[in-house]
Scaffold this motif. Structure first.
Motif, short mmCIF file in Angstrom:
data_model
loop_
_atom_site.label_atom_id
_atom_site.label_comp_id
_atom_site.label_asym_id
_atom_site.label_seq_id
_atom_site.Cartn_x
_atom_site.Cartn_y
_atom_site.Cartn_z
N ALA A 273 0.82 -1.21 0.00
CA ALA A 273 0.00 0.00 0.00
C ALA A 273 0.86 1.26 0.00
N GLU A 274 2.01 1.21 0.67
CA GLU A 274 2.87 2.40 0.73
C GLU A 274 3.63 2.66 -0.57
N ASP A 275 3.51 1.75 -1.54
CA ASP A 275 4.24 1.92 -2.80
C ASP A 275 3.53 2.86 -3.78
N TYR A 276 2.31 3.26 -3.45
CA TYR A 276 1.57 4.12 -4.40
C TYR A 276 0.56 4.97 -3.65
N ASP A 277 -0.09 5.87 -4.37
CA ASP A 277 -0.92 6.89 -3.74
C ASP A 277 -2.42 6.68 -3.92
N VAL A 278 -2.83 6.11 -5.04
CA VAL A 278 -4.26 5.95 -5.31
C VAL A 278 -4.46 4.73 -6.21
N SER A 279 -5.49 3.94 -5.90
CA SER A 279 -5.85 2.80 -6.74
C SER A 279 -6.70 3.29 -7.90
N LEU A 323 2.36 11.72 -8.77
CA LEU A 323 1.25 10.91 -8.30
C LEU A 323 1.47 9.49 -8.80
N ARG A 324 1.45 8.53 -7.86
CA ARG A 324 1.70 7.14 -8.21
C ARG A 324 0.37 6.40 -8.24
N ALA A 329 -1.64 -3.70 -13.58
CA ALA A 329 -0.33 -4.13 -14.07
C ALA A 329 0.81 -3.70 -13.16
N GLY A 330 0.56 -2.77 -12.26
CA GLY A 330 1.62 -2.25 -11.40
C GLY A 330 1.48 -0.75 -11.23
N VAL A 331 2.52 -0.12 -10.69
CA VAL A 331 2.48 1.29 -10.35
C VAL A 331 2.98 2.15 -11.51
N VAL A 332 2.16 3.11 -11.91
CA VAL A 332 2.51 4.05 -12.97
C VAL A 332 2.66 5.43 -12.32
N ALA A 333 3.86 6.01 -12.44
CA ALA A 333 4.13 7.33 -11.85
C ALA A 333 3.90 8.42 -12.89
N VAL A 334 3.14 9.43 -12.51
CA VAL A 334 2.81 10.54 -13.40
C VAL A 334 3.33 11.82 -12.76
N ARG A 335 3.97 12.67 -13.57
CA ARG A 335 4.58 13.89 -13.05
C ARG A 335 3.89 15.12 -13.65
N CYS A 336 3.36 15.98 -12.79
CA CYS A 336 2.75 17.25 -13.22
C CYS A 336 3.73 18.38 -12.93
N THR A 337 4.08 19.13 -13.94
CA THR A 337 4.98 20.27 -13.77
C THR A 337 4.38 21.51 -14.42
N ASP A 338 5.02 22.65 -14.16
CA ASP A 338 4.52 23.93 -14.63
C ASP A 338 3.05 24.08 -14.24
N VAL A 339 2.80 23.89 -12.94
CA VAL A 339 1.43 23.97 -12.42
C VAL A 339 1.13 25.42 -12.05
N ARG A 340 0.07 25.95 -12.66
CA ARG A 340 -0.36 27.33 -12.38
C ARG A 340 -1.85 27.34 -12.11
N ASP A 341 -2.23 27.90 -10.96
CA ASP A 341 -3.64 27.97 -10.58
C ASP A 341 -4.31 26.60 -10.63
N GLY A 342 -3.56 25.59 -10.21
CA GLY A 342 -4.13 24.25 -10.16
C GLY A 342 -4.14 23.51 -11.48
N LEU A 343 -3.62 24.12 -12.53
CA LEU A 343 -3.62 23.50 -13.85
C LEU A 343 -2.21 23.06 -14.23
N PRO A 344 -2.03 21.78 -14.54
CA PRO A 344 -0.71 21.33 -14.98
C PRO A 344 -0.53 21.64 -16.46
N HIS A 345 0.54 22.31 -16.81
CA HIS A 345 0.79 22.63 -18.21
C HIS A 345 1.69 21.60 -18.89
N ARG A 346 2.29 20.73 -18.08
CA ARG A 346 3.07 19.62 -18.61
C ARG A 346 2.84 18.41 -17.72
#
Length: 372
Positions: A273-279, A323-324, A329-346
């Protein structure tokens, strides 16, 4: 007749890629060609090149882009299985991973050292993506060691970034709300977040529906009719269904989210359970996704940034850069960057791709025995 094509594995999908100059420009004629080539009137696609699963019955038509700053355009096709039709309304990030490698391998984008950037535009949705292809040594590689959850096979590393996947806040939240109750048929209301980032997606709070969000693929199969009901109920609220229109099964994408729990992947690997953030458990068309579509992963990550969404409520508040996601199939890590006003631009996901074959596909013509 026959047409040239290249089979690629992108992430956890397989996709036939066609050069734009080799196939009909008319959408109707292109659909006929794909249905014939894939054997898509047959539910097992035996007499064709289709893979008979939603993740292996895909195609894309690739060509040079006339848009400044974009290298290639690609039109994505989700070829129906046993339906004799093609869905044109969505995008596929896994296939885009394959498109990036294909563009470099075929000389559509020149190699630029150890990493080569390919800017792609999905013409179905207008989405712009970047693929950073591993070209170590200044050469194109046909094999690599990068792996992704869902297969132990290695491939060429491709970092896939979705640019401005949510657009504006108004586009991100088509109903204007981060979460709301949705009544499906005669059942009790369930809590959902309807977001458009990467793709239109409706995410169901698993607990509100008496689920965990970590269901097995077998349990998800049993829930397909109910989840289709969620999709079809949400579609008009998200502006995806014109008055009097028939709901489709490509968009919105639909799935369950829940808290992390220990589980075993489809490859038999234990995940704590500690290996990821949300099912997360998603459908692809009308079947449980064996992992997660990248456009869905982007939407889950974007929803995680929003106060009050079913994702952020599950994680205990708006998430940070990473966010993991716990998928079958396993854990997929997603990276949000250039976040402005709650919106990820990348939004970036690390993937892998491999060219599997260059081929000539023999396609029945009108009047041939199979075509008749």
């Amino acid at each position: 007749m026959h047409i040239p094509a290249t089979l690629v594995r992108g992430g956890t999908s397989k996709c036939w890629l066609f050069n734009q100059v080799e196939v009909p420009a008319d959408r109707g004629e292109l659909e006929k060609l794909l249905v014939a080539a894939y054997g898509a009137t047959d539910p097992v696609e035996l007499d064709g090149v289709g893979g008979a699963t939603p993740t292996t019955s895909k195609a894309a038509v690739v060509g040079a882009s006339a848009r400044p700053g974009v290298d290639v355009d690609y039109l994505f096709a989700q070829v129906g299985i046993g339906t004799g039709s093609v869905e044109w309304t969505s995008n596929c990030g896994n296939c885009a991973t394959g498109v990036a490698l294909y563009a470099v391998s075929k000389g559509m984008v020149p190699v630029t050292g150890d990493r080569t950037r390919v800017v792609m535009r999905n013409t179905n949705t207008g989405a712009v993506l970047e693929g950073i292809v591993d070209t170590t040594g200044g050469v194109v590689h046909h094999f690599g060691r990068q792996t992704v959850p869902g297969t132990r096979a290695g491939g060429v590393a491709v970092g896939l970034t979705f640019r401005d996947p949510a657009g504006t806040t108004a586009l991100l939240l088509p109903t204007g709300r981060a979460a709301q109750d949705l009544r499906v048929g005669a059942g009790e209301p369930v809590r959902v977040s309807m977001v458009t980032a990467g793709a239109p997606v409706v995410l169901v709070d698993a607990a509100s529906a008496g689920r965990t969000g970590a269901e097995s693929l077998e349990r998800m199969s049993a829930d397909v009719p109910w989840l289709r009901g969620v999709r079809h109920t949400a579609a008009p609220l998200m502006g995806l269904l014109p008055p009097g229109g028939e709901p489709g099964d490509a968009v919105p994408k639909v799935g369950l989210v829940g808290p992390p729990v220990p589980y075993t992947t489809t490859l038999g690997e234990p995940v704590a359970a500690e290996d990821y953030d949300v099912s997360v458990r998603m459908l692809t068309m009308n079947a449980p996704h064996p992992a997660i579509g990248l456009t869905s992963a982007v939407a889950v990550a974007a929803a995680g940034l929003l106060e009050g969404s079913v994702v952020s409520r599950t994680t205990g508040g708006p998430t940070d850069e990473w966010l993991r996601l716990g998928t079958p199939a396993g854990v997929v890590a997603v990276r949000c960057t250039d976040v402005r006003d709650g919106l990820p631009h990348r939004v970036t996901v690390q993937r892998a791709a491999r060219l599997l074959a260059d081929a000539r596909i023999y396609v029945p013509e009108a009047g041939s025995p199979r075509a008749a």
